[in-house]
Design a protein around this motif. Sequence first.
Motif, PDB file in Angstrom:
ATOM      1  N   ARG A 290     -10.632   6.266  -3.508  1.00 19.51           N
ATOM      2  CA  ARG A 290      -9.592   5.758  -4.941  1.00 19.51           C
ATOM      3  C   ARG A 290      -8.732   5.131  -3.652  1.00 19.51           C
ATOM      4  NH1 ARG A 290      -7.085  11.064  -7.175  1.00 19.51           N
ATOM      5  NH2 ARG A 290      -9.673  11.572  -8.148  1.00 19.51           N
ATOM      6  N   THR A 291      -8.983   4.721  -2.341  1.00 20.03           N
ATOM      7  CA  THR A 291      -8.535   3.631  -1.643  1.00 20.03           C
ATOM      8  C   THR A 291      -8.406   2.773  -2.192  1.00 20.03           C
ATOM      9  OG1 THR A 291      -7.558   5.639   0.260  1.00 20.03           O
ATOM     10  CG2 THR A 291      -7.292   3.258   0.476  1.00 20.03           C
ATOM     11  N   THR A 292      -7.764   1.989  -2.539  1.00 23.21           N
ATOM     12  CA  THR A 292      -8.278   0.235  -2.901  1.00 23.21           C
ATOM     13  C   THR A 292      -7.567  -1.040  -2.319  1.00 23.21           C
ATOM     14  OG1 THR A 292      -6.098   0.012  -4.185  1.00 23.21           O
ATOM     15  CG2 THR A 292      -7.689   0.565  -5.387  1.00 23.21           C
ATOM     16  N   ALA A 293      -8.640  -1.797  -2.025  1.00 21.23           N
ATOM     17  CA  ALA A 293      -8.416  -2.532  -1.158  1.00 21.23           C
ATOM     18  C   ALA A 293      -8.213  -3.919  -2.109  1.00 21.23           C
ATOM     19  CB  ALA A 293      -8.830  -3.107  -0.383  1.00 21.23           C
ATOM     20  N   VAL A 294      -6.755  -5.134  -2.392  1.00 21.02           N
ATOM     21  CA  VAL A 294      -7.441  -5.974  -3.221  1.00 21.02           C
ATOM     22  C   VAL A 294      -6.549  -7.391  -2.476  1.00 21.02           C
ATOM     23  CG1 VAL A 294      -5.521  -7.338  -5.293  1.00 21.02           C
ATOM     24  CG2 VAL A 294      -5.882  -4.825  -4.798  1.00 21.02           C
TER      25      VAL A 294
ATOM     26  N   ALA B 167     -12.128   1.264   2.152  1.00 21.24           N
ATOM     27  CA  ALA B 167     -11.325   1.380   0.485  1.00 21.24           C
ATOM     28  C   ALA B 167     -12.399   0.232  -0.491  1.00 21.24           C
ATOM     29  CB  ALA B 167     -10.185   0.048   0.748  1.00 21.24           C
ATOM     30  N   THR B 168     -11.927   0.709  -1.393  1.00 22.27           N
ATOM     31  CA  THR B 168     -13.529  -0.581  -2.563  1.00 22.27           C
ATOM     32  C   THR B 168     -11.989  -1.205  -2.962  1.00 22.27           C
ATOM     33  OG1 THR B 168     -14.443  -0.078  -4.533  1.00 22.27           O
ATOM     34  CG2 THR B 168     -12.273   1.278  -4.269  1.00 22.27           C
TER      35      THR B 168
ATOM     36  N   LYS C  96     -21.460  -0.178  -3.797  1.00 20.85           N
ATOM     37  CA  LYS C  96     -21.242  -1.294  -3.985  1.00 20.85           C
ATOM     38  C   LYS C  96     -19.613  -2.205  -3.697  1.00 20.85           C
ATOM     39  CE  LYS C  96     -25.438  -2.605  -6.464  1.00 20.85           C
ATOM     40  NZ  LYS C  96     -26.225  -3.584  -7.955  1.00 20.85           N
ATOM     41  N   GLY C  97     -18.483  -1.466  -4.102  1.00 21.61           N
ATOM     42  CA  GLY C  97     -17.309  -2.310  -3.896  1.00 21.61           C
ATOM     43  C   GLY C  97     -17.124  -1.248  -2.854  1.00 21.61           C
TER      44      GLY C  97
ATOM     45  N   GLY D  97     -22.492  -2.672   2.892  1.00 20.16           N
ATOM     46  CA  GLY D  97     -20.987  -2.700   3.662  1.00 20.16           C
ATOM     47  C   GLY D  97     -20.921  -0.681   3.492  1.00 20.16           C
ATOM     48  N   PHE D  98     -21.542  -0.290   2.966  1.00 20.82           N
ATOM     49  CA  PHE D  98     -21.385   1.425   2.370  1.00 20.82           C
ATOM     50  C   PHE D  98     -22.551   1.926   3.427  1.00 20.82           C
ATOM     51  CE2 PHE D  98     -22.400   5.832   1.221  1.00 20.82           C
ATOM     52  CZ  PHE D  98     -20.909   6.559   0.216  1.00 20.82           C
TER      53      PHE D  98
END
Lengths: 416, 363
Positions: free
Chosen positions: A152-156, A191-192, A200-201, A258-259
């Motif tokens: 659930r860690t995000t990168a925006v 991170a997604t 994919k994210g 990436g994954f």
Amino acid sequence: MISFEIPEKLQQETKMAEMVAAQVMRPKSRYLDEHEHERPSDFINIMWPVIKEQYKKQLAGLQNGNGSQPKREGPNWAVLRFVLLIEMLSWGDTGQYLCMPGGGLGGSAVEAVGTPEQKVRFFSRFAEGNEPSWGSMAITEPDAGSDNSSMRTTAVLDPATNEWIINGEKIFITSGSLSLKESDGFCVVWATVDPTAGRKGIKSFVVEGRTPGVEVSHGLDKLGIRASDTVILSFRDVRVPYENLLGSPEVREKSTKGFAGAMQTFDASRPAVAASAMGIARAALEFTKQKLVEDGIVLDYTKPRHELTAVERDVLNMEAQYKTAWLLTLKAAAAIAHGQGNRLEASMCKAHAGTAVTRITQKSVELLGPLGYSRELLAEKWMRDAKINDIYEGTRQINLLIVARSILGYSRRELK
Amino acid sequence: MLEFQLDEEQKMLTDAIHRYSTEMVRKVFRDADEEGRIPAEVIQAGWEMGVLATSLPEAYGGFGDYSAVTQVLAAEAFGWGDLATALAVMTPNLVAIPVLLAGTEAQKEAHLPLFAEENPPKVTAALTEPRIQYDPRRLQTTAVLDHDHYVLNGRKTYVPLAAEAETFLIYANEDGQTQAFFVAAGTNGLTVGERDKLMGIKGLPTYKLSLENVRIPAENRLGGAAGSDFETLLNHSRLAQGALAVGLTQASFEYARDYAKQRVQFGEPIAQRQSIAFMLAEMAIDVESARMLVWEAAWLLDQGQDATHEITVMKHFIDEMAVRVADQGLQTLGGYGYIREYPMELWLRNARGFATFDGVAMV
């Protein structure tokens, strides 16, 4: 050709590692086990110049070849070299070995998916500087362990500054404090960029040491490998430059590349964990046999089955588990050296070695009686250290799942 | 340098044996087990693979050199086909390999050229004794020197193809050491007894043997005046057994895997359940582990190194691994695994033999 011969040069290097293991690590083994959050400074200080030399060579190669790896002739023994080194250092002390300066798993991730420019930028800290520094990797989250695609860690992306803003929590991060708080190292944080996009994210970002917004917990208290720095990391609006997203433009697009990169690092890191397990297993096995013999217990394996004592049978079983796991580890490393895929072999050796070392060390404590259970000797510590190998870099069960999918030709969906 | 790829010749050889196993052996192995005999043409075709002939030096009529690694690769491929057939095809090895490793020049010249011929020579060996506390290093069969003759006394069992054998290599205890002696069929006091009734490898006829004051010339001892080192012979034999066990369990694993993928229960193949999939994964790891132990020991022998310890560990592992994997294979098939129409129960019975066939009795 079938050959079990280890290249001469690597054998010599292993001999040098043995001196460090025996003379630097073992004498501090018990002390560091009982002083959980102290750093193994003797080991770190002796390894730092060695690590620097390696990175200097690697960087020179990167720069001479305009960033591309120099062309190689014949097998690439890098992973085998690493496997042999880790086996020996873990024979010395696994907790200390895990504090080895240099890129660690974070370095492996940069190596696997980073661009040449990124490799130079992130690795040069390991080739220069007087103070040791570390790399680490953060995938696991409190609610995303084996199922790491549900992270659930995000990168925006902030278009105003062209920076990524990272938010989330990561757990069980080896060398997390060393890399982010105690040195100018880095942590590769997964991170997604799009929580609706699944795998994919998911991308990887390099967060450098001492970046504002990173909170490093106190070290986690563990059963074993107590010298190893294991922490929880919290990211609160942590800003990193756009260029810290690891990989080529195609990785940055909406693809699973990436994954897949994260998974690719496991092909080398699983044999490395198996090797670490085998270092402990060898230590326990050698020690057990030595103590039994000192106590006047004769180990004669040449007797027929019906005459073997229970102890002889146990020791034979330990030897067989040790040997099979080690040979599978060599096989996984050899496949990489010869440019062959090794996902199956990597998971096979990891699944087997993690369980083998767990059983070998538990049996060692049993066979050594009152000495085995005593904290005056190291057998009980090895048993505690050993268990982590059945867990990290994929639990036994996750690795069995990968082996099963591979032999059955099943996808993730077909075999959950 | 560290590498685990078969070379071209090894690939050709193992491919050929696999083809033979698929096209001939697997067609007859169930009937062979039920009827207690393997068709002669199947054994003949196995012999014509020429594994032994290509392991013997040209000086003795052969076409190559002995390589333990090549031997184990061949044995694995034969073992994949069927254990009883493999043991029948390899029965001449019981004499050829000891002569090659420990024979005097005269013994090599007398015996080795036979193994390069079109038909398998009628030879066999006798080691195992019919008692619980059987120990190949302390045999109860005795050899006593009487001037220029040895006198042999004792009882043997598990002697393959003894009924038609013309030459026996018989192991006996000589002053506490295990030594081997050539005895011609028909020698006074040597009696081939009744056929053994075994749990598995039923296609291969093995027999009991009795020796009552069997007198043979002193030069019939393997290795002549120097004798032979039993540990060396034992190592090569155990290695072959290990390789056969790898082949057998590979077969069991493959069958269980393929079955699990097509057997549908609860609306999906049972292989899609972790309880089955994990069992298959563990089988695969077990078989690969055994294979690596066998390869390493063979490689050490080819390097001229002592591998006694490695082979002891390997033998200990494969004896248990073989039963474990064959049992899991059977379990995968559930009720069908227990039915004789399927091969699983046959493989389990055969796999159980490895712990019993200790030493140079069988291969």
